[in-house]
Structures are given as structure tokens and as C-alpha cells.
Design a protein around this motif. Sequence first.
Motif, short mmCIF file in Angstrom:
data_model
loop_
_atom_site.label_atom_id
_atom_site.label_comp_id
_atom_site.label_asym_id
_atom_site.label_seq_id
_atom_site.Cartn_x
_atom_site.Cartn_y
_atom_site.Cartn_z
N VAL A 288 44.68 45.77 40.17
CA VAL A 288 46.02 46.36 40.06
C VAL A 288 46.33 46.67 38.59
O VAL A 288 46.97 47.67 38.28
N GLY A 289 45.84 45.81 37.67
CA GLY A 289 46.03 46.06 36.25
C GLY A 289 45.37 47.34 35.77
O GLY A 289 45.84 47.98 34.82
N LEU A 290 44.27 47.74 36.44
CA LEU A 290 43.59 48.99 36.07
C LEU A 290 44.48 50.21 36.28
O LEU A 290 44.24 51.28 35.70
N LEU A 291 45.50 50.07 37.12
CA LEU A 291 46.44 51.16 37.33
C LEU A 291 47.35 51.36 36.10
O LEU A 291 48.02 52.37 35.99
N ASP A 292 47.34 50.33 35.20
CA ASP A 292 48.16 50.35 33.98
C ASP A 292 49.63 50.60 34.28
O ASP A 292 50.34 51.33 33.58
N ASP A 293 50.09 49.96 35.37
CA ASP A 293 51.47 50.09 35.82
C ASP A 293 52.10 48.69 35.84
O ASP A 293 51.86 47.91 36.76
N GLU B 33 43.37 29.50 23.03
CA GLU B 33 44.13 29.59 21.78
C GLU B 33 43.46 30.55 20.79
O GLU B 33 44.12 31.25 20.04
N THR B 34 42.13 30.58 20.81
CA THR B 34 41.38 31.41 19.87
C THR B 34 41.34 32.88 20.28
O THR B 34 41.47 33.78 19.44
N PHE B 35 41.17 33.14 21.56
CA PHE B 35 40.90 34.50 22.02
C PHE B 35 41.98 35.06 22.96
O PHE B 35 41.68 35.91 23.80
N ALA B 36 43.21 34.60 22.85
CA ALA B 36 44.27 35.01 23.78
C ALA B 36 44.43 36.52 23.90
O ALA B 36 44.43 37.06 25.02
N PRO B 37 44.56 37.30 22.80
CA PRO B 37 44.76 38.75 22.96
C PRO B 37 43.59 39.44 23.66
O PRO B 37 43.80 40.35 24.48
N PHE B 38 42.37 39.02 23.35
CA PHE B 38 41.19 39.62 24.00
C PHE B 38 41.19 39.35 25.49
O PHE B 38 40.93 40.25 26.31
N LEU B 39 41.47 38.11 25.88
CA LEU B 39 41.45 37.74 27.30
C LEU B 39 42.53 38.48 28.08
O LEU B 39 42.30 38.95 29.20
N VAL B 40 43.71 38.59 27.50
CA VAL B 40 44.80 39.31 28.16
C VAL B 40 44.46 40.79 28.29
O VAL B 40 44.75 41.44 29.30
N GLY B 41 43.80 41.35 27.27
CA GLY B 41 43.45 42.76 27.26
C GLY B 41 42.48 43.17 28.35
O GLY B 41 42.33 44.36 28.64
N ILE B 42 41.81 42.19 28.98
CA ILE B 42 40.91 42.49 30.09
C ILE B 42 41.70 43.05 31.27
O ILE B 42 41.20 43.88 32.03
N ASP C 167 48.64 47.99 28.25
CA ASP C 167 50.01 48.22 27.81
C ASP C 167 50.36 47.26 26.67
O ASP C 167 50.29 46.03 26.82
N ALA C 168 50.74 47.82 25.50
CA ALA C 168 50.90 47.01 24.28
C ALA C 168 51.99 45.96 24.41
O ALA C 168 51.83 44.81 23.95
N VAL C 169 53.11 46.30 25.03
CA VAL C 169 54.23 45.36 25.14
C VAL C 169 53.85 44.20 26.06
O VAL C 169 54.08 43.02 25.74
N GLN D 53 51.39 41.86 24.33
CA GLN D 53 52.01 40.99 23.33
C GLN D 53 52.71 39.79 24.00
O GLN D 53 52.55 38.65 23.55
N TYR D 54 53.47 40.07 25.07
CA TYR D 54 54.11 38.98 25.79
C TYR D 54 53.07 37.98 26.31
O TYR D 54 53.23 36.77 26.16
N SER D 55 52.02 38.49 26.94
CA SER D 55 51.03 37.63 27.59
C SER D 55 50.33 36.72 26.59
O SER D 55 50.07 35.54 26.87
N SER D 56 50.01 37.24 25.42
CA SER D 56 49.29 36.44 24.42
C SER D 56 50.11 35.24 23.97
O SER D 56 49.59 34.12 23.87
#
Length: 440
Positions: free
Chosen positions: A32-37, A329-338, A342-344, A347-350
Amino acid sequence: MPVRRAVIGQIIPAIISQMIALIYNLADTYFVGLLDDPGQLAAITITASPFLFLTALSNLFGVGGASALSRALGRKKQDKATEISAISFWGGLLCALLYGLIMLIFAHPILRLCGAKEATFDAACGYVRGTILIGGAGTVLKTLLANLVRAEGAASKASFGVSFGGLLNLVLDPIFVLPQFLGLGAVGAGAATAISNFAAAVYFLIYILRSKTTLLSISPKHLRRAKEHLGTILSVGFPSALQLGLTVVGIAAQSHFVSAYSTEAIAGLGITKKLDQLPLYFSIGVANGLMPFLGYNFASGNQERRSQAFRFGAFISCGFSVLCLIVYETFAPFLVGIFIKDAVTLQYSSVFLRSMVTAMPMMALCYPLIIQFQAMGKVKEALVCSLLRKGVLDIPFLFLMDSLFPLYGCMWVQPIVDTISLIAALLLYSRVQKQMTNNT
């Protein structure tokens, strides 16, 4: 068999089945995330609470039935074990059907309470229609029967059944969700989940009906002994079901608080909750694998072997959660980016992930302790720990932390609650051990 080897033999299949279950839970979010919605992703987050309640129902009869069954086997009462399995099966099926009826009638107000807004409401309704109204019975029976099969000692069969359902979901998700195929989005993810859970439940039913070695049964003739066993099943299963039931309330409350801010925030919470499940599911796998071993040895009077097994299992559970804490803790932005670009939302997820994951080491010890109480038939202790983890503390802390630190304070509630719960569980376990020592 040496204790450590026996424990590993029990928990490895349980952990594998939980990891497969985690993968297919993540699959819904990923595809569902691949829909970027963010709206579609937020719909899955909102429906997490009503869907999780199915697991609470399965635990009521699955965990309670598994504990009662393993203790019956420990006392060499095979006929009782057969009766317990049939009563657990029919009890779980009836509860699943009743819950589906309730959701059919009250789905709209329940989803509104969970935080559904106009942008997410239709997708949330479609997801609930697939996972609960159509697939609810399959979801409950899959987990319930896996617990019973594992309690009998057939851990590999239980692992295969759960894994089979998870792998099927991985195949079906892209077909139902992505626009290049059926393109149903979150609604398609719900349909894929329903089909895969029914398939896993059918596998377990075939195993029980065709296996010549199992003592398990689903024959209605054993229901005439329901009065004899139902109290034992429910008394042990109730703390586990209550904990998950209150988890449903806690997740719904958290989603409701976060939904007051933005759709991106609720989508970010959904991704965080999925990543947060890796150490959680691992600990549940360890606990589920331990339960029949602990219950059997407790009932047969081998308390030293039970205690050694519990300590070793708790060490494994806690060690893995600490590893997850370091990686997240070390790789939060990378893991969320999978899951989403969507940038906003990213940021929240990290930020959410780095806060919430600090609860994992405490949780990783709480689960084996609660399972230990359930395996020993210590209903009061299991109930107290379950209530502290979910229900008594988390909702008041949500109000407090959100008022002190708007939005982000909600993410620190679980670490605070799990720390308090662990202290209480350790004190109760110490008291139980002293009582057993004095009695001997």
C-alpha cells in the motif's frame, strides 16, 4: 534432552512462524505504501485496532486451551487433552462469528472512534470488510489451532501452517493492491489477508482430521464436557485476551490522538507500529514456544527444569530486542524509507520509531513472564501484569504526555508503561517462586 536444546527446539519453529506472520503484516503496509498515498496507508493504521481484536479472541481459547492441554498431557490425561482441543476450537469459532456480526452493525462508529476521517473512511471500511467481516473466522482459527498444535509438541507443523498463510499473503498482496494488477489499494490488502488466513486455517483442519498421531479433535461430541473444561481454558486465556483487547483500546486511543494532527502523522504512526512489531513478534514467538514446555514441566513437578527453560528463553527474547533497539536508533530514516517516500510522513515516522523502540527490552521480558504465569495456571498474576501493560496506565499517560509534549509525547507512553509493568511482573514472579520454595 538438555534444557537449552529442548527450548531451542520448541521456540525456533514458533519464532519462524511469528516472523512469517510479521512479514505478511508488513506486506500490507509495504505494498500500500508503494502507492505513495498517505491516506491509503492511514486507513490501514486506523483499522489495526479492530483487526487486532481477532487475535485477542484467538488467544482467549488458543492460549487458554494450549495451557490446559499441555498440563493435561503432563499429567498423562490424553482424553482430557482431546476434549480441551475441541472445546477451544468451537469456542473460538463462535466468538469470531459474533465479533463479525458486531462489526457489521457498528463498523462506522467504531472506525470514527479509531480516528477515521473523510479522506480515509472508505478505504478503512473496505479493509475491515475483508479482514473481519469475511476473513475474521479464518484469522481466529489460524492462530488458535497453531497454539493447540504447538502445545501438543508438533511445533514444526504449527510453524508450517502459519508460514504457509503468510507466504500466500505475500503472493496475493501485490496482485490485489497494485494498479498494474487489480489496483484495489487498502481494500485489496484486506481481501488478500482474508484469503491467506482462511487457507492457513484449512491446513490445520486437514492436519487434525487426517493425522493418525494427533490427540487433537474438532468433533462436536466433546462439547458435552464443556462445563468441565471451559473454566480452566477461559481463566488462563482471559489475561492474554484481555491484554490484547486492551492493546486494541490503547492503539485506537493513540491513533485517535495522532489523527488530530495530520494524515501524514497517522500514516507515519502506521509505519512505526509495523517496524515496532519485529522485536514484539520475536518475543511472542519465544513465549509461545516456551508455554507448552513450561506447562508440561510445571504439571509434572519438575520445577528446576521449568525455571531453567524460562531463564534461557527470557535471555534470548531480551537479547534480540536490544539488538533491534541499536539498529532502529541508528538507521531509522532508512528503515522508514522502505515503506514510503513522502518527506513529511518519513520525518514523522523516524522520530516516532526512535522513541517507541526504547520500550522493547522491557516488553521482551514482560511477555515471557506473563506466559510463565499462564503456563503455571497463576491467573491472578497474569491478569495483573496484563492490565498494567495495557489498559490501566497507557490511556491516562496518553492524556498526560500529549498535553505536555503535543503529538510526540504519545510515543513515549509505551516505554514508560512497559518499565512499570516489568517491575511489577518481576516482583510477582519473585513472590511466586518464594511460595513454591516454602511449599516444598
